[in-house]
Design a protein around this motif. Structure first.
Motif, PDB file in Angstrom:
ATOM      1  N   ILE A  72     -38.040 -17.026  18.191  1.00  0.00           N
ATOM      2  CA  ILE A  72     -37.027 -16.076  17.722  1.00  0.00           C
ATOM      3  C   ILE A  72     -35.960 -16.792  16.900  1.00  0.00           C
ATOM      4  O   ILE A  72     -35.110 -17.502  17.446  1.00  0.00           O
ATOM      5  CB  ILE A  72     -36.361 -15.352  18.910  1.00  0.00           C
ATOM      6  N   PRO A  73     -35.979 -16.614  15.560  1.00  0.00           N
ATOM      7  CA  PRO A  73     -34.964 -17.203  14.697  1.00  0.00           C
ATOM      8  C   PRO A  73     -33.974 -16.158  14.154  1.00  0.00           C
ATOM      9  O   PRO A  73     -33.384 -16.338  13.090  1.00  0.00           O
ATOM     10  CB  PRO A  73     -35.812 -17.783  13.564  1.00  0.00           C
ATOM     11  N   VAL A  80     -30.385 -12.398  22.808  1.00  0.00           N
ATOM     12  CA  VAL A  80     -30.610 -11.952  24.179  1.00  0.00           C
ATOM     13  C   VAL A  80     -31.539 -10.741  24.197  1.00  0.00           C
ATOM     14  O   VAL A  80     -32.502 -10.688  24.978  1.00  0.00           O
ATOM     15  CB  VAL A  80     -29.272 -11.619  24.882  1.00  0.00           C
ATOM     16  N   GLU A  81     -31.253  -9.762  23.359  1.00  0.00           N
ATOM     17  CA  GLU A  81     -32.048  -8.524  23.320  1.00  0.00           C
ATOM     18  C   GLU A  81     -33.530  -8.809  23.115  1.00  0.00           C
ATOM     19  O   GLU A  81     -34.383  -8.312  23.879  1.00  0.00           O
ATOM     20  CB  GLU A  81     -31.536  -7.625  22.197  1.00  0.00           C
ATOM     21  N   TRP A  82     -33.860  -9.620  22.117  1.00  0.00           N
ATOM     22  CA  TRP A  82     -35.267  -9.823  21.797  1.00  0.00           C
ATOM     23  C   TRP A  82     -35.942 -10.842  22.709  1.00  0.00           C
ATOM     24  O   TRP A  82     -37.152 -10.785  22.933  1.00  0.00           O
ATOM     25  CB  TRP A  82     -35.436 -10.182  20.322  1.00  0.00           C
ATOM     26  N   SER A  83     -35.155 -11.726  23.283  1.00  0.00           N
ATOM     27  CA  SER A  83     -35.719 -12.630  24.296  1.00  0.00           C
ATOM     28  C   SER A  83     -36.144 -11.838  25.524  1.00  0.00           C
ATOM     29  O   SER A  83     -37.232 -12.057  26.082  1.00  0.00           O
ATOM     30  CB  SER A  83     -34.695 -13.698  24.692  1.00  0.00           C
ATOM     31  N   LEU A  84     -35.304 -10.904  25.937  1.00  0.00           N
ATOM     32  CA  LEU A  84     -35.643 -10.063  27.085  1.00  0.00           C
ATOM     33  C   LEU A  84     -36.860  -9.201  26.788  1.00  0.00           C
ATOM     34  O   LEU A  84     -37.755  -9.052  27.630  1.00  0.00           O
ATOM     35  CB  LEU A  84     -34.452  -9.182  27.458  1.00  0.00           C
ATOM     36  N   LYS A  85     -36.911  -8.640  25.581  1.00  0.00           N
ATOM     37  CA  LYS A  85     -38.058  -7.807  25.211  1.00  0.00           C
ATOM     38  C   LYS A  85     -39.353  -8.621  25.207  1.00  0.00           C
ATOM     39  O   LYS A  85     -40.409  -8.135  25.640  1.00  0.00           O
ATOM     40  CB  LYS A  85     -37.833  -7.173  23.842  1.00  0.00           C
ATOM     41  N   MET A  99     -28.643 -19.236  22.362  1.00  0.00           N
ATOM     42  CA  MET A  99     -29.481 -18.171  22.912  1.00  0.00           C
ATOM     43  C   MET A  99     -28.633 -16.998  23.389  1.00  0.00           C
ATOM     44  O   MET A  99     -29.087 -15.848  23.395  1.00  0.00           O
ATOM     45  CB  MET A  99     -30.335 -18.718  24.047  1.00  0.00           C
ATOM     46  N   THR A 100     -27.387 -17.298  23.809  1.00  0.00           N
ATOM     47  CA  THR A 100     -26.448 -16.250  24.202  1.00  0.00           C
ATOM     48  C   THR A 100     -25.100 -16.555  23.572  1.00  0.00           C
ATOM     49  O   THR A 100     -24.861 -17.657  23.053  1.00  0.00           O
ATOM     50  CB  THR A 100     -26.260 -16.175  25.735  1.00  0.00           C
TER      51      THR A 100
END
Length: 324
Positions: A72-73, A80-85, A99-100
């Motif tokens: 994720i770049p 955070v949103e796309w890491s969780l997804k 990352m946050t």
């Protein structure tokens, strides 16, 4: 041995120039998918990975059964949103730093990682570079005696208002962008955490920090750093002990800013230089992540480590606000 199949969310310049080629080159890793709706941006990736599957949405990459891991770049505020997804989709996650935007946001990522059983980490590539492994060894072995003080500097000049690093709504700023290196490198080499940030001066432009001068106290040594997006390029970390000085003159952008090099000065004006030519820490990062994801082994930069760096960034912002 099965390869880890990677997908990328977004066709950023950094992904095209550094991380996508690193994934493509890394042992045990295959770059198989890219999420972008821009054919021109996609062409930069297919030029070296012609078999790449192109998806016009990020969700489609996450739904792709041929993708095992996601890089994720995206702009900072989307991490955070796309890491969780991605974790919810059952994928391993390597996300660009920061990352946050706050240390407490790591708690939900750690919980999601543990629930999914997948590896999730911030892309903090320097801990995989042999110069930092060597620096950690030298400091811990007493090569400079007892560590008393650490200086860290990272600066570059970026006045482009269209760049996301200069946009507050995208999570821009010098501390989020490069403070992770000045702070995280010291924490990694010494294995210690700051117990106080008694001083911080921060200059803002359009709600984005562009210059930071700060001081921190660690249990066994003092610390000072300068971080700026409005100064000429400079990067250096110095570990100063009572019997020697260890200087890293290209700690963060090895082989781009300069050649990675360690200089150890000890008694009798002895100076020993160690150089690390031809090392790509992005490739090493991908290989280390790939191996840990496949085997469940330890990873040099777990989420708990990254939370500690973000905590130090939070402490610096708080100290500046208190002193304002």
């Amino acid at each position: 041995m099965t390869h880890l199949r990677w997908g990328i969310l977004g066709a950023s310049n950094f992904a095209a120039e550094q991380m996508a080629p690193a994934i493509h080159a890394a042992k045990g890793a295959d770059l198989v998918a890219l999420g972008t709706s821009d054919p021109q941006k996609a062409a930069r990736f297919t030029a070296f990975a012609p078999g790449l599957t192109l998806h016009d949405t990020y969700d489609a990459v996450l739904a792709d059964p041929d993708v095992d891991a996601i890089y994720i770049p995206l702009p900072n505020h989307l991490h955070v949103e796309w890491s969780l997804k991605a974790l919810e989709a059952g994928k391993h996650v390597l996300c660009e730093k920061p990352m946050t935007m706050r240390a407490d946001e790591f708690d939900q990522l750690i919980a999601a990682r543990d629930k999914s059983g997948k590896l999730a980490a911030e892309a903090f590539m320097i801990v995989h570079h042999p110069q930092f492994l060597r620096a950690k060894e030298l400091v811990s072995s007493g090569s400079i005696g007892t560590l008393r003080h650490v200086d860290a500097v990272f600066s570059y000049c970026n006045t482009d208002t269209g760049n996301i690093r200069n946009q507050a709504q995208a999570g821009g700023g010098g501390l989020p962008d490069i403070g992770v290196y000045t702070f995280g490198s010291t924490r990694f080499v010494t294995g210690q955490e700051p117990d106080a940030v008694p001083f911080a001066r921060i200059d803002f432009e359009n709600d984005v920090d562009v210059f930071v001068q700060m001081a921190a106290g660690f249990p066994d040594f003092s610390y000072a750093a300068v971080i700026s997006m409005r100064m000429f390029n400079r990067q250096e970390v110095v570990f100063h002990g009572d019997r020697g000085v260890l200087r890293m003159t290209c700690p963060f952008n090895a082989a781009v800013y300069d050649q990675a090099e360690l200089s150890l000065e000890t008694a009798g004006q002895t100076r020993r230089v160690e150089r690390f030519p031809g090392v790509n820490h992005y490739v090493l990062q991908v290989e280390a992540f790939t191996e840990a994801a496949r085997t469940g082994g330890k990873y040099a930069c777990p989420l708990e480590f990254s939370k500690g760096t973000q905590r130090m960034i939070d402490m610096t912002f708080a100290a500046a606000k208190k002193g304002a």
